[in-house]
Write a protein that holds these residues in place. Structure first.
Motif, short mmCIF file in Angstrom:
data_model
loop_
_atom_site.label_atom_id
_atom_site.label_comp_id
_atom_site.label_asym_id
_atom_site.label_seq_id
_atom_site.Cartn_x
_atom_site.Cartn_y
_atom_site.Cartn_z
N ASP A 60 0.82 -1.22 0.00
CA ASP A 60 0.00 0.00 0.00
C ASP A 60 0.86 1.27 0.00
OD1 ASP A 60 0.98 -0.54 2.53
OD2 ASP A 60 -0.75 0.34 3.55
N ARG A 61 2.16 1.12 -0.10
CA ARG A 61 3.04 2.29 -0.17
C ARG A 61 3.99 2.16 -1.36
NH1 ARG A 61 3.27 5.35 5.20
NH2 ARG A 61 1.44 4.49 6.16
N GLN A 62 3.47 2.51 -2.54
CA GLN A 62 4.26 2.40 -3.75
C GLN A 62 4.34 3.75 -4.46
OE1 GLN A 62 3.79 -1.18 -6.24
NE2 GLN A 62 2.02 -1.72 -4.98
N ALA A 63 5.48 4.01 -5.07
CA ALA A 63 5.67 5.20 -5.89
C ALA A 63 6.44 4.76 -7.13
CB ALA A 63 6.45 6.27 -5.13
N ILE A 64 6.46 5.62 -8.16
CA ILE A 64 7.10 5.19 -9.41
C ILE A 64 7.83 6.35 -10.08
CG2 ILE A 64 4.99 5.54 -10.81
CD1 ILE A 64 5.79 2.83 -12.24
N THR A 65 8.97 6.00 -10.68
CA THR A 65 9.75 6.98 -11.42
C THR A 65 10.38 6.28 -12.61
OG1 THR A 65 11.48 8.68 -11.23
CG2 THR A 65 11.90 6.61 -10.11
N GLY A 66 11.06 7.05 -13.45
CA GLY A 66 11.74 6.43 -14.58
C GLY A 66 12.43 7.47 -15.43
N HIS A 67 13.24 6.98 -16.35
CA HIS A 67 14.07 7.84 -17.20
C HIS A 67 13.72 7.60 -18.66
CE1 HIS A 67 18.27 8.36 -19.21
NE2 HIS A 67 17.69 9.54 -19.14
N SER A 68 13.43 8.69 -19.40
CA SER A 68 13.23 8.60 -20.85
C SER A 68 12.06 7.67 -21.18
CB SER A 68 14.55 8.20 -21.50
OG SER A 68 14.50 8.49 -22.87
N MET A 69 12.30 6.55 -21.88
CA MET A 69 11.19 5.61 -22.11
C MET A 69 10.60 5.15 -20.79
SD MET A 69 11.36 1.91 -24.06
CE MET A 69 12.38 1.12 -22.81
N GLY A 70 11.43 5.05 -19.76
CA GLY A 70 10.94 4.65 -18.43
C GLY A 70 10.13 5.74 -17.76
N GLY A 71 10.44 7.00 -18.07
CA GLY A 71 9.61 8.09 -17.56
C GLY A 71 8.23 8.04 -18.17
N HIS A 72 8.21 7.70 -19.45
CA HIS A 72 6.93 7.48 -20.15
C HIS A 72 6.16 6.34 -19.47
CE1 HIS A 72 4.60 5.31 -23.26
NE2 HIS A 72 5.48 4.35 -23.16
N GLY A 73 6.83 5.25 -19.19
CA GLY A 73 6.16 4.13 -18.53
C GLY A 73 5.65 4.52 -17.15
N ALA A 74 6.47 5.22 -16.39
CA ALA A 74 6.08 5.60 -15.02
C ALA A 74 4.85 6.51 -15.03
CB ALA A 74 7.25 6.29 -14.32
N LEU A 75 4.86 7.50 -15.90
CA LEU A 75 3.75 8.46 -15.95
C LEU A 75 2.46 7.79 -16.43
CD1 LEU A 75 5.76 11.46 -17.39
CD2 LEU A 75 4.50 11.50 -15.22
N THR A 76 2.56 6.96 -17.45
CA THR A 76 1.34 6.32 -17.96
C THR A 76 0.77 5.34 -16.93
OG1 THR A 76 2.67 4.67 -19.16
CG2 THR A 76 1.92 6.58 -20.41
N MET A 77 1.62 4.62 -16.24
CA MET A 77 1.12 3.68 -15.23
C MET A 77 0.50 4.42 -14.06
SD MET A 77 4.06 0.76 -15.32
CE MET A 77 4.36 -0.10 -16.87
N ALA A 78 1.15 5.50 -13.62
CA ALA A 78 0.62 6.25 -12.46
C ALA A 78 -0.75 6.83 -12.79
CB ALA A 78 1.59 7.36 -12.08
N MET A 79 -0.91 7.36 -13.99
CA MET A 79 -2.19 7.99 -14.32
C MET A 79 -3.28 6.97 -14.59
SD MET A 79 -1.25 11.46 -16.38
CE MET A 79 0.23 11.02 -17.28
N ARG A 80 -2.91 5.82 -15.15
CA ARG A 80 -3.94 4.82 -15.51
C ARG A 80 -4.25 3.84 -14.40
NH1 ARG A 80 -2.34 2.31 -20.99
NH2 ARG A 80 -3.91 0.82 -20.30
N LEU A 81 -3.50 3.88 -13.33
CA LEU A 81 -3.79 2.97 -12.20
C LEU A 81 -4.02 3.81 -10.95
CD1 LEU A 81 -0.96 0.36 -12.93
CD2 LEU A 81 -3.41 0.04 -13.34
N PRO A 82 -5.12 4.57 -10.91
CA PRO A 82 -5.34 5.46 -9.77
C PRO A 82 -5.38 4.68 -8.46
CG PRO A 82 -7.28 5.42 -11.22
CD PRO A 82 -6.20 4.64 -11.91
N GLY A 83 -4.72 5.21 -7.45
CA GLY A 83 -4.69 4.54 -6.16
C GLY A 83 -3.48 3.64 -5.98
N ARG A 84 -2.82 3.25 -7.06
CA ARG A 84 -1.68 2.33 -6.95
C ARG A 84 -0.44 3.05 -6.41
NH1 ARG A 84 0.50 -2.27 -9.97
NH2 ARG A 84 -1.68 -2.77 -10.36
N PHE A 85 -0.16 4.23 -6.98
CA PHE A 85 1.08 4.94 -6.63
C PHE A 85 0.74 6.24 -5.92
CE2 PHE A 85 1.93 2.50 -10.54
CZ PHE A 85 2.90 1.63 -10.06
N ARG A 86 1.46 6.53 -4.86
CA ARG A 86 1.21 7.76 -4.11
C ARG A 86 1.84 8.98 -4.76
NH1 ARG A 86 0.90 6.78 2.30
NH2 ARG A 86 -0.31 4.85 2.21
#
Ligand SMILES: N[C@@H](CCC(=O)N[C@@H](CS)C(=O)NCC(=O)O)C(=O)O
Length: 277
Positions: free
Chosen positions: A138-164
């Motif tokens: 219940d305590r997850q956050a996400i980051t990434g670089h370049s293609m990974g930044g794209h992955g981090a942002l899309t996952m955070a926005m599309r999985l509401p509640g998953r990442f703080r």
């Protein structure tokens, strides 16, 4: 799951593990840093998604994240960026195929059988790490670089509640309008651009935003600025009135010298969100 290596690092353990992946249909390898606080009980976790050409290893050895994660008592996960192995499709170009999974579930030939990095990172690997390590689900956050930044942002926005909280270093910010995106989304998802929209951070920011804090760092001397399109995401954040900060960092390029320079800031940013109520 097999242990590939475990090294003591800043009082914790930097491990590398491999396992048979159902999502990707091949063996996958990931890095996991567990701070020493994990001996006392589950700790929060920060996902780090890497960019083009990377494996689990690049950020693990070059981002300088372990010192700050140890201080904050946060675990770090470093997934690979694509399926691997002899039977897995590839392309001669560095920005398609192995090392370039773009965090999508491919539907097109020859990629569809293995290139399921969305499911791997959002479903399979979370189950593996929470089942095997002292990680607080219940305590997850996400980051990434370049293609990974794209992955981090899309996952955070599309999985509401998953990442703080979500952050990114020089993310591929508008892939549906970039040569770092159009080629790959067409190859993996097909020609129908409506299927690309759920994988475009700028479009998702306008449509959904993120229910938590966002931090973006971008170097002003990044050699890939025209491909990354940071201004599109910055504008979308303003239009959305997103809780967040977008920083242009003068003089920095796209390399891990840039990423490691701001890693402390990003881990402190995530720690505040992960340890808040
Ligand atoms: N190889 C490509 C660039 C690939 C690249 O810069 N990859 C970044 C992520 S997009 C990276 O992290 N590379 C691996 C590293 O620096 O360790 C080129 O030279 O055009």
């Amino acid at each position: 799951m097999q242990t590939v290596s475990e090294n003591k690092s800043f009082g914790g353990i930097q491990g590398v593990y491999s396992h048979a992946s159902d999502a990707c249909g091949c063996d996958m390898t990931f890095g996991l840093f567990l701070p020493e606080q994990a001996a006392e009980g589950p700790v929060p976790v920060l996902w780090y998604l890497s960019g083009l050409t990377c494996t689990h290893e690049n950020a693990m050895v070059k981002a300088g994240a372990q010192a700050w994660a140890a201080e904050a008592g946060i675990a770090l996960v470093f997934p690979d960026t694509s399926p691997r192995g002899e039977g897995v499709a590839d392309d001669e170009a560095y920005d398609l195929g192995k090392g370039a999974g773009f965090y999508v579930n491919a539907t097109e030939k020859p990629w569809a059988p293995h290139f399921r990095m969305w499911d791997y990172v959002t479903e399979e690997l979370p189950n593996i790490i929470t089942a095997n390590f002292a990680i607080a689900e219940d305590r997850q956050a996400i980051t990434g670089h370049s293609m990974g930044g794209h992955g981090a942002l899309t996952m955070a926005m599309r999985l509401p509640g998953r990442f703080r909280s979500v952050s990114a270093f020089a993310p591929i910010a508008h892939p549906s309008q970039s040569d770092w995106g159009r080629k790959q989304l067409a190859a993996y998802l097909g020609a129908d651009e409506s299927l690309w929209a759920p994988h475009d951070s700028t479009l998702l920011m306008k449509r959904l935003g993120f229910d938590g804090p966002v931090l973006i760092d971008q170097g002003s001397k990044d050699q890939f600025l025209e491909l990354l399109k940071p201004e599109a995401l910055a504008q979308a954040m303003m239009e959305r009135r997103q809780n967040g900060t977008f920083r242009m960092q003068p003089g920095y390029d796209h390399s891990y010298f840039f990423v490691s320079s701001f890693m402390h800031d990003h881990i402190a940013f995530h720690a505040e969100a992960l340890y808040g109520n």
